[in-house]
Design a protein around this motif. Structure first.
Motif, short mmCIF file in Angstrom:
data_model
loop_
_atom_site.label_atom_id
_atom_site.label_comp_id
_atom_site.label_asym_id
_atom_site.label_seq_id
_atom_site.Cartn_x
_atom_site.Cartn_y
_atom_site.Cartn_z
N VAL A 26 0.84 -1.20 0.00
CA VAL A 26 0.00 0.00 0.00
C VAL A 26 0.88 1.25 0.00
CG1 VAL A 26 -1.70 1.30 1.34
CG2 VAL A 26 -1.92 -1.18 1.13
N ILE A 27 1.91 1.23 0.84
CA ILE A 27 2.80 2.40 0.92
C ILE A 27 3.64 2.53 -0.34
CG2 ILE A 27 4.62 3.50 2.26
CD1 ILE A 27 1.90 3.39 3.69
N GLN A 28 4.13 1.42 -0.89
CA GLN A 28 4.88 1.51 -2.15
C GLN A 28 4.02 2.12 -3.25
OE1 GLN A 28 7.60 -1.26 -3.75
NE2 GLN A 28 7.73 -2.53 -1.91
N SER A 29 2.75 1.74 -3.30
CA SER A 29 1.84 2.24 -4.32
C SER A 29 1.57 3.73 -4.13
CB SER A 29 0.52 1.46 -4.26
OG SER A 29 -0.36 1.88 -5.27
N LEU A 30 1.33 4.14 -2.89
CA LEU A 30 0.91 5.51 -2.60
C LEU A 30 2.06 6.50 -2.62
CD1 LEU A 30 -1.69 7.07 -1.82
CD2 LEU A 30 -1.13 6.61 0.57
N SER A 31 3.25 6.05 -2.23
CA SER A 31 4.37 6.98 -2.01
C SER A 31 5.17 7.28 -3.27
CB SER A 31 5.31 6.40 -0.96
OG SER A 31 5.94 5.23 -1.44
N GLY A 32 4.86 6.63 -4.39
CA GLY A 32 5.60 6.88 -5.62
C GLY A 32 6.66 5.85 -5.92
N MET A 45 5.06 5.78 7.92
CA MET A 45 5.62 5.12 6.74
C MET A 45 5.42 5.97 5.48
SD MET A 45 4.41 1.19 7.46
CE MET A 45 5.25 0.50 6.02
N PHE A 46 4.21 6.46 5.26
CA PHE A 46 3.89 7.15 4.01
C PHE A 46 4.75 8.39 3.84
CE2 PHE A 46 0.72 10.14 1.82
CZ PHE A 46 1.21 9.84 0.55
N GLU A 47 4.78 9.26 4.84
CA GLU A 47 5.54 10.50 4.71
C GLU A 47 7.03 10.24 4.55
OE1 GLU A 47 2.93 9.95 6.59
OE2 GLU A 47 1.97 11.79 7.30
N ASN A 48 7.55 9.25 5.30
CA ASN A 48 8.98 8.94 5.16
C ASN A 48 9.30 8.44 3.76
OD1 ASN A 48 10.80 9.30 7.56
ND2 ASN A 48 9.07 8.32 8.58
N MET A 49 8.45 7.59 3.20
CA MET A 49 8.73 7.07 1.87
C MET A 49 8.48 8.11 0.79
SD MET A 49 10.13 4.34 2.55
CE MET A 49 10.53 4.15 0.83
N ALA A 50 7.48 8.98 0.99
CA ALA A 50 7.28 10.08 0.03
C ALA A 50 8.51 10.99 0.01
CB ALA A 50 6.03 10.87 0.40
#
Length: 399
Positions: A142-148, A200-205
């Motif tokens: 989910v995070i890989q998909s959302l974060s780019g 997770m999301f903000e760090n990966m973005a």
């Protein structure tokens, strides 16, 4: 000798990968980590093929060394009270439970700092507080998909893909461990604990856009997003006569040595390739040139040529190749232990070294509830109280 976190006590209420990576990192550096597991245990115990006994998957073994397992049912008041007793004596509490659930149980920072003002409270979240996704569940894809992350593959290969490992969990888990180290340092100066939230999301973005924001760094943008070199279809191990290789010249000295090695010295004067900025602007042509040239010799021949010319080069390793990589053998990367229930196992060493000392003893990844009785005794519970908790189902222990 002991590790730099010797004496630091960590209560670990995490599961799967992102939290266990964080707490394993702390444990490898000498922290005492108590892994608290609910009935049924961490789901990672069952999520990978190849285990020898139930609830001891290879992934679980790799992510949970140097920890003790305590089985508690914190939905029962006695189990929750035992958990809070552990936290009252701990330095760090780490959780990847959703914040609303923590708050209901009184395990949020406000509730726990009241019983332990020096506590470092680290909550690993899917999404940061204040945003519309906050409190939603998420896993690595989910995070890989959302974060780019998947979007970089789309730009490079024409379709979105996931990195075939739980990369966002690994990255965020390491950031959480780093953040805990920062907070422990500040506590040494102030004597006061604090709350850390690691989304997770903000760090990966941030991870993706630090590489690929590019010309959109400027307002208004000076051009498109994306680093064309990293998004090139040739940014990968390239084929040789008999396999694959990665040769990556960057500086002028390396690039010119590469051009000499492939028999194209005249291209050192070519305006497309004569400087780092020129090669950046003409990355597609430079990468394609490299791809075509490398097909002319074997991997071993190119390794010898480029190593002599001081051009950064490496053979392509498959996952299986890593098990026999000569450099990893030289540095003692692979170790073999006799696990008390799983027999002989292979494990990685700790890559980062501290001259002041490292953790010497390596504790095997524990069976579910293996240390319940031991830890409860350390908390001051007598045998009668422990027996009552086990009878009531508030605690459980492994065999």
């Amino acid at each position: 000798m002991s590790g730099p976190l010797d004496g630091v006590k960590v209560v670990d209420l995490t599961t799967v990968v992102v939290g266990p990576i964080c707490t394993r990192t702390l444990a490898d550096q000498g922290a005492e980590v108590i892994k608290v597991e609910a009935p049924g245990g961490d789901i990672l115990r069952f999520l990978a093929a190849g285990s020898r006994t139930p609830a001891m998957s290879g992934k679980f073994i790799n992510f949970n060394r140097n920890k003790r397992s305590v089985g508690l049912n914190i939905k029962r008041p006695e189990g929750l009270a035992a958990l809070k007793a552990m936290i009252a004596k701990a330095d760090v509490f780490v959780s990847n439970v959703r914040p609303a659930a923590l708050e209901r149980a009184g395990l949020d920072f406000a509730g726990l700092s009241a019983i332990n003002p020096r506590l470092i409270h680290c909550s690993i979240l899917a999404f940061g507080r204040g945003g519309r996704y906050f409190n939603r569940p998420a896993y690595d894809p989910v995070i890989q998909s959302l974060s780019g992350v998947a979007g970089t593959f789309h730009r490079a290969m024409g379709e979105p893909r996931f990195v075939p490992m739980v990369m966002t969990d690994h990255t965020t888990g390491l950031i959480a461990a780093q953040s805990i180290g920062f907070a422990l340092y500040r506590r040494e100066k102030t004597g006061i604990g604090e709350a850390i939230e690691v989304p997770m999301f903000e760090n990966m973005a941030s991870f993706v856009t630090s590489e690929h924001l590019g010309a959109a760094t400027f307002d208004p943008p000076e051009g498109p997003t994306g680093d064309g070199r990293l998004l090139s279809p040739y940014y990968r191990p390239l084929p040789t006569k008999d396999g694959y290789i990665t040769a990556h010249p960057n500086s002028n000295a390396q690039a010119f040595a590469f051009l000499d090695a492939i028999g194209r010295p005249e291209l050192k004067e070519d305006p497309r390739f004569c400087s780092p900025i020129a090669r950046t602007h003409h990355a597609a042509e430079f990468f394609e040139l490299r791809c075509e040239a490398l097909k002319e010799k074997t991997t071993a021949e190119w390794i010898e040529i480029f190593t002599a010319a001081d051009v950064p080069v490496a053979p392509y390793n498959s996952i299986d190749d890593l098990l026999a990589d000569p450099h990893l053998q030289d540095v003692g990367f692979w170790n073999f232990d006799d696990h008390p229930t799983e027999g002989r196992i292979r494990r990685t060493s700790v890559a980062n070294k501290f001259s002041g000392g490292m953790r010497e003893e390596v504790l095997p990844a524990p069976q579910l509830g293996r240390h319940t009785r031991e830890v409860l005794q350390e908390m001051g519970y007598d045998e009668e109280a422990i027996a009552a908790m086990l009878e009531a189902g508030a605690a459980f222990e492994g065999t």
